[in-house]
Scaffold this active site. Sequence first.
Site, PDB file in Angstrom:
ATOM      1  N   ASN A  23       0.810  -1.223   0.000  1.00 17.01           N
ATOM      2  CA  ASN A  23       0.000   0.000   0.000  1.00 17.01           C
ATOM      3  C   ASN A  23       0.842   1.271   0.000  1.00 17.01           C
ATOM      4  OD1 ASN A  23      -2.242  -1.554  -0.143  1.00 17.01           O
ATOM      5  ND2 ASN A  23      -2.844  -1.320   2.002  1.00 17.01           N
ATOM      6  N   ARG A 122     -17.160   2.011  -1.248  1.00 17.62           N
ATOM      7  CA  ARG A 122     -15.907   2.725  -0.999  1.00 17.62           C
ATOM      8  C   ARG A 122     -15.995   4.142  -1.537  1.00 17.62           C
ATOM      9  NH1 ARG A 122     -11.056  -1.549  -1.129  1.00 17.62           N
ATOM     10  NH2 ARG A 122     -10.072   0.184  -0.064  1.00 17.62           N
ATOM     11  N   ASP A 125     -15.663  10.685  -1.492  1.00 16.14           N
ATOM     12  CA  ASP A 125     -16.083  12.069  -1.262  1.00 16.14           C
ATOM     13  C   ASP A 125     -14.994  12.907  -0.598  1.00 16.14           C
ATOM     14  OD1 ASP A 125     -16.720  10.159   0.842  1.00 16.14           O
ATOM     15  OD2 ASP A 125     -17.501  11.863   1.969  1.00 16.14           O
TER      16      ASP A 125
HETATM   17  C1  UD1 Z   1      -6.563   1.633   2.518  1.00 16.90           C
HETATM   18  C2  UD1 Z   1      -5.934   0.316   2.192  1.00 16.90           C
HETATM   19  C3  UD1 Z   1      -6.883  -0.809   2.615  1.00 16.90           C
HETATM   20  C4  UD1 Z   1      -7.257  -0.671   4.078  1.00 16.90           C
HETATM   21  C5  UD1 Z   1      -7.781   0.728   4.371  1.00 16.90           C
HETATM   22  C6  UD1 Z   1      -8.019   0.988   5.846  1.00 16.90           C
HETATM   23  C7  UD1 Z   1      -4.644   0.871   0.205  1.00 16.90           C
HETATM   24  C8  UD1 Z   1      -4.443   0.651  -1.239  1.00 16.90           C
HETATM   25  N1  UD1 Z   1      -5.700   0.242   0.757  1.00 16.90           N
HETATM   26  O1  UD1 Z   1      -7.769   1.729   1.754  1.00 16.90           O
HETATM   27  O2  UD1 Z   1      -6.216  -2.041   2.384  1.00 16.90           O
HETATM   28  O3  UD1 Z   1      -8.263  -1.613   4.383  1.00 16.90           O
HETATM   29  O4  UD1 Z   1      -6.842   1.715   3.904  1.00 16.90           O
HETATM   30  O5  UD1 Z   1      -6.840   0.809   6.559  1.00 16.90           O
HETATM   31  O6  UD1 Z   1      -3.866   1.539   0.864  1.00 16.90           O
HETATM   32  N2  UD1 Z   1     -14.038   6.868   3.444  1.00 16.90           N
HETATM   33  C9  UD1 Z   1     -15.015   7.819   3.217  1.00 16.90           C
HETATM   34  N3  UD1 Z   1     -14.796   8.734   2.221  1.00 16.90           N
HETATM   35  C10 UD1 Z   1     -13.661   8.752   1.463  1.00 16.90           C
HETATM   36  C11 UD1 Z   1     -12.671   7.768   1.710  1.00 16.90           C
HETATM   37  C12 UD1 Z   1     -12.895   6.834   2.709  1.00 16.90           C
HETATM   38  O7  UD1 Z   1     -16.051   7.842   3.884  1.00 16.90           O
HETATM   39  O8  UD1 Z   1     -13.522   9.612   0.586  1.00 16.90           O
HETATM   40  C13 UD1 Z   1     -14.251   5.854   4.511  1.00 16.90           C
HETATM   41  C14 UD1 Z   1     -14.335   4.427   3.973  1.00 16.90           C
HETATM   42  O9  UD1 Z   1     -15.633   4.078   3.587  1.00 16.90           O
HETATM   43  C15 UD1 Z   1     -13.846   3.620   5.176  1.00 16.90           C
HETATM   44  C16 UD1 Z   1     -12.852   4.558   5.875  1.00 16.90           C
HETATM   45  O10 UD1 Z   1     -13.123   5.864   5.364  1.00 16.90           O
HETATM   46  O11 UD1 Z   1     -14.925   3.377   6.057  1.00 16.90           O
HETATM   47  C17 UD1 Z   1     -11.409   4.230   5.658  1.00 16.90           C
HETATM   48  O12 UD1 Z   1     -11.124   4.174   4.268  1.00 16.90           O
HETATM   49  P1  UD1 Z   1      -9.691   4.528   3.687  1.00 16.90           P
HETATM   50  O13 UD1 Z   1      -8.716   4.692   4.816  1.00 16.90           O
HETATM   51  O14 UD1 Z   1      -9.832   5.626   2.697  1.00 16.90           O
HETATM   52  O15 UD1 Z   1      -9.312   3.218   2.905  1.00 16.90           O
HETATM   53  P2  UD1 Z   1      -8.500   3.122   1.564  1.00 16.90           P
HETATM   54  O16 UD1 Z   1      -7.464   4.197   1.497  1.00 16.90           O
HETATM   55  O17 UD1 Z   1      -9.446   2.958   0.434  1.00 16.90           O
END
Ligand code: UD1
Length: 430
Positions: A23, A122, A125
């Site tokens: 990651n 996912r 926003d």
């Molecule tokens: C990254 C990791 C993934 C891990 C996750 C949490 C990578 C490629 N993937 O995913 O393996 O499971 O971190 O440690 O690094 N959210 C929102 N809005 C947004 C973005 C996220 O509401 O714009 C929420 C998501 O629904 C989730 C939480 O925030 O509930 C965490 O997501 P996020 O940390 O962004 O995960 P990723 O970066 O996609």
Amino acid sequence: MEQYVIKGGNPLRGEVTIGGAKNAALAILAAAVMTDETVIVRNVPYVNDTIVLVDAIRDIGAIVENIDNHTLKINGSTISRLSVDYDYIKKIRASYYLLGALLGKYHKAEVAQPGGCDIGTRPIDLHIKGFHALGADVDTSYGLISASADSLEGAHIYLDKVSVGATINILLAATLADGKTVIDNAAKEPHVVDVANFLNSMGAEIRGAGTESIRVTGVKKLHGTDYSVIPDQIEAGTFMFAAAATGGDVLVKNVIPKHLEATTTKLLETGCQVIEYNDAVRVASNGHLKATQVTTLPYPGFPTDMQPQMTVVLGIADGLSTVTESIWENRFRYVDELKRMGADIRVESNVAIISGVNHYTGTRVQAPDLRAGAALVIAGLAADGITVVDDIYYIQRGYEAFSEKLRGLGAEIEKVSDEKAMRKFILKVG
Ligand code: UD1
């Protein structure tokens, strides 16, 4: 279709060396195109996710040379397209880091909208909110995210939810914006810090990565660098749990023990012995595991990407455990497969209630996603009899030489691609 076939029951023993963090590498490879000078990135794991992202980077016109399987030489001066195709986003969501990288460098970028996936919806926003705050227009019609700006201006951005992806994407764009940006309620994961260190080695001015407030002073341009990605805490944790589940004794080498603290704490609670060295951890178990309670949280909490592996260990621990998933809404899909191996687990909303059983029994199971796939392999290693894990392409997204590394620890596991090879393995292991 390849499968893993496993004869369980061997306690894992010996040493295993951990590769670079997938990651972190994904974000760093995307960030590498933000300069026109040459960048060398070392310790890149040779897994399907990084291979696909490199294809996406080549597809927009950058030059990527493989010095060896783990070392890439990247030059972004030849980029000719600012649009990343759906094909890449579909295979690997992290292609969206090219949005922040290209927006920062060229003030314009377009990627296809990523959809939901196997572990939940996912949203993106917060990424969009961040780009907006930096002064970009962001349009999300026709299945695309198109961002453009005459100029990017530093801003104060508060993330309503801790998000690794949004923190990194905003960080990329802010690095080349005019003036100061503050990202509050930022993710503190080790790979966020690694990306900031990488950008700083290219001339960026980022402070506070690893805390909840990251401060960026924008610079006009970035220069080349030679950088090595940190070790993969999730790969390391997976082997630590494999040692625990099989009653083994494994030295997990090339890790940063500090990054593994939550995993280590939970293993100690289950009664395992964990010894930390400078760049290694040793996990030993006498086979008697105790129940405990776990909740996934953003770093430094217990990582959601270790949740299925932890559940597999608790499935054969004495007593009643609970595992609460607080990040993703659909991350217990593997539980039904684990129940087919004899587990006694009930899922209520986002909590798995686990009554430990004596042992798992081998059968044919299906990997529903990357980490759950690895967890089912661990269950197979601990199980009586033969386990076949289908759909291992999920596992190959993030684990390099998984079966080879496990065999090095005494596991009886083979990657097979047809019934004949499977029968041969089963005959061999008796
Ligand atoms: C990254 C990791 C993934 C891990 C996750 C949490 C990578 C490629 N993937 O995913 O393996 O499971 O971190 O440690 O690094 N959210 C929102 N809005 C947004 C973005 C996220 O509401 O714009 C929420 C998501 O629904 C989730 C939480 O925030 O509930 C965490 O997501 P996020 O940390 O962004 O995960 P990723 O970066 O996609």
